[in-house]
Scaffold this motif. Structure first.
Motif, PDB file in Angstrom:
ATOM      1  N   PRO A  39      -7.401 -10.795  10.016  1.00 54.44           N
ATOM      2  CA  PRO A  39      -6.578 -11.833  10.654  1.00 54.44           C
ATOM      3  C   PRO A  39      -6.918 -13.211  10.093  1.00 54.44           C
ATOM      4  O   PRO A  39      -8.060 -13.467   9.718  1.00 54.44           O
ATOM      5  N   PRO A  40      -5.928 -14.104  10.027  1.00 57.08           N
ATOM      6  CA  PRO A  40      -6.224 -15.462   9.577  1.00 57.08           C
ATOM      7  C   PRO A  40      -7.199 -16.131  10.538  1.00 57.08           C
ATOM      8  O   PRO A  40      -7.225 -15.826  11.723  1.00 57.08           O
ATOM      9  N   SER A  41      -7.980 -17.041  10.018  1.00 58.93           N
ATOM     10  CA  SER A  41      -8.952 -17.741  10.841  1.00 58.93           C
ATOM     11  C   SER A  41      -8.908 -19.220  10.491  1.00 58.93           C
ATOM     12  O   SER A  41      -8.901 -19.588   9.317  1.00 58.93           O
ATOM     13  N   GLY A  42      -8.884 -20.054  11.502  1.00 55.55           N
ATOM     14  CA  GLY A  42      -8.874 -21.491  11.259  1.00 55.55           C
ATOM     15  C   GLY A  42      -7.571 -21.989  10.690  1.00 55.55           C
ATOM     16  O   GLY A  42      -7.524 -23.028  10.054  1.00 55.55           O
ATOM     17  N   VAL A  43      -6.485 -21.265  10.931  1.00 54.74           N
ATOM     18  CA  VAL A  43      -5.171 -21.653  10.418  1.00 54.74           C
ATOM     19  C   VAL A  43      -4.282 -22.024  11.599  1.00 54.74           C
ATOM     20  O   VAL A  43      -4.262 -21.319  12.605  1.00 54.74           O
ATOM     21  N   PHE A  44      -3.578 -23.131  11.487  1.00 52.92           N
ATOM     22  CA  PHE A  44      -2.530 -23.411  12.452  1.00 52.92           C
ATOM     23  C   PHE A  44      -1.317 -23.912  11.699  1.00 52.92           C
ATOM     24  O   PHE A  44      -1.424 -24.421  10.587  1.00 52.92           O
ATOM     25  N   ALA A  96       6.672 -16.105   6.729  1.00 52.70           N
ATOM     26  CA  ALA A  96       6.711 -14.645   6.698  1.00 52.70           C
ATOM     27  C   ALA A  96       5.422 -14.088   7.286  1.00 52.70           C
ATOM     28  O   ALA A  96       4.373 -14.738   7.263  1.00 52.70           O
ATOM     29  N   PHE A  97       5.538 -12.888   7.825  1.00 57.49           N
ATOM     30  CA  PHE A  97       4.397 -12.184   8.410  1.00 57.49           C
ATOM     31  C   PHE A  97       4.360 -10.786   7.817  1.00 57.49           C
ATOM     32  O   PHE A  97       5.395 -10.149   7.639  1.00 57.49           O
ATOM     33  N   VAL A  98       3.166 -10.334   7.506  1.00 53.69           N
ATOM     34  CA  VAL A  98       2.987  -9.020   6.910  1.00 53.69           C
ATOM     35  C   VAL A  98       1.904  -8.283   7.685  1.00 53.69           C
ATOM     36  O   VAL A  98       0.905  -8.879   8.101  1.00 53.69           O
ATOM     37  N   ALA A  99       2.128  -6.998   7.908  1.00 56.39           N
ATOM     38  CA  ALA A  99       1.111  -6.177   8.569  1.00 56.39           C
ATOM     39  C   ALA A  99      -0.135  -6.177   7.696  1.00 56.39           C
ATOM     40  O   ALA A  99      -0.080  -5.838   6.519  1.00 56.39           O
ATOM     41  N   LYS A 100      -1.252  -6.608   8.282  1.00 56.11           N
ATOM     42  CA  LYS A 100      -2.451  -6.824   7.461  1.00 56.11           C
ATOM     43  C   LYS A 100      -2.990  -5.563   6.823  1.00 56.11           C
ATOM     44  O   LYS A 100      -3.684  -5.627   5.825  1.00 56.11           O
ATOM     45  N   ASP A 101      -2.624  -4.399   7.346  1.00 60.75           N
ATOM     46  CA  ASP A 101      -3.123  -3.150   6.768  1.00 60.75           C
ATOM     47  C   ASP A 101      -2.124  -2.503   5.799  1.00 60.75           C
ATOM     48  O   ASP A 101      -2.341  -1.388   5.340  1.00 60.75           O
ATOM     49  N   HIS A 102      -1.048  -3.207   5.461  1.00 61.61           N
ATOM     50  CA  HIS A 102      -0.060  -2.635   4.540  1.00 61.61           C
ATOM     51  C   HIS A 102      -0.644  -2.558   3.126  1.00 61.61           C
ATOM     52  O   HIS A 102      -1.387  -3.456   2.704  1.00 61.61           O
ATOM     53  N   PRO A 103      -0.328  -1.482   2.386  1.00 63.15           N
ATOM     54  CA  PRO A 103      -0.877  -1.315   1.030  1.00 63.15           C
ATOM     55  C   PRO A 103      -0.564  -2.453   0.061  1.00 63.15           C
ATOM     56  O   PRO A 103      -1.289  -2.640  -0.915  1.00 63.15           O
ATOM     57  N   SER A 104       0.480  -3.230   0.318  1.00 66.75           N
ATOM     58  CA  SER A 104       0.807  -4.339  -0.591  1.00 66.75           C
ATOM     59  C   SER A 104      -0.153  -5.517  -0.428  1.00 66.75           C
ATOM     60  O   SER A 104      -0.200  -6.391  -1.285  1.00 66.75           O
ATOM     61  N   PHE A 116       6.558 -20.227   0.630  1.00 60.87           N
ATOM     62  CA  PHE A 116       6.289 -20.093   2.057  1.00 60.87           C
ATOM     63  C   PHE A 116       5.054 -19.226   2.238  1.00 60.87           C
ATOM     64  O   PHE A 116       4.703 -18.429   1.373  1.00 60.87           O
ATOM     65  N   PRO A 117       4.386 -19.385   3.385  1.00 67.87           N
ATOM     66  CA  PRO A 117       3.200 -18.558   3.635  1.00 67.87           C
ATOM     67  C   PRO A 117       3.585 -17.152   4.082  1.00 67.87           C
ATOM     68  O   PRO A 117       4.597 -16.955   4.742  1.00 67.87           O
ATOM     69  N   ASP A 118       2.775 -16.189   3.692  1.00 69.51           N
ATOM     70  CA  ASP A 118       2.823 -14.823   4.225  1.00 69.51           C
ATOM     71  C   ASP A 118       1.537 -14.663   5.027  1.00 69.51           C
ATOM     72  O   ASP A 118       0.444 -14.650   4.459  1.00 69.51           O
ATOM     73  N   ILE A 119       1.667 -14.546   6.318  1.00 68.83           N
ATOM     74  CA  ILE A 119       0.502 -14.487   7.191  1.00 68.83           C
ATOM     75  C   ILE A 119       0.224 -13.042   7.569  1.00 68.83           C
ATOM     76  O   ILE A 119       1.103 -12.348   8.095  1.00 68.83           O
TER      77      ILE A 119
END
Length: 102
Positions: free
Chosen positions: A65-70, A49-57, A5-8
């Protein structure tokens, strides 16, 4: 393989969670405040799944942020889901329409 699954990466973790749980009835599998994993109410193998983009992992190169994704969600009751989205006051970026593929 057990799952795929994607993690966005996002700044809108809570909004993403609310969107999928309220509109599609997704269930929360994990919620760590910086990561949320959801699954379809009808098939636990359908996940996102969604992940905070600034998380150390998150690798530094992916902290944007994702771009051009739907994301495509195919449903049998599109008119009901569309009405529910309007009732939830969600932003509609493309009006409902018939496409050549369905």
């Amino acid at each position: 393989m057990k799952s795929l699954f994607p993690d966005i990466c996002t700044d809108a973790l809570l909004e993403s969670k609310i969107f999928y749980t309220k509109l599609f009835g997704f269930k929360v599998l994990f919620d760590l405040n910086w990561y949320v994993q959801l699954c379809s109410p009808d098939d636990e193998n359908l996940q996102i799944a969604f992940v905070a983009k600034d998380h150390p992992s998150v690798p530094v190169e992916y902290r944007k942020p994702p771009s051009g994704v739907f994301i495509t969600v195919e449903v049998d009751n599109v008119d009901d889901i569309y009405k529910k989205a309007i009732d939830l006051d969600l932003t509609i970026t493309k009006e409902i329409c018939d496409e050549e593929w369905g």
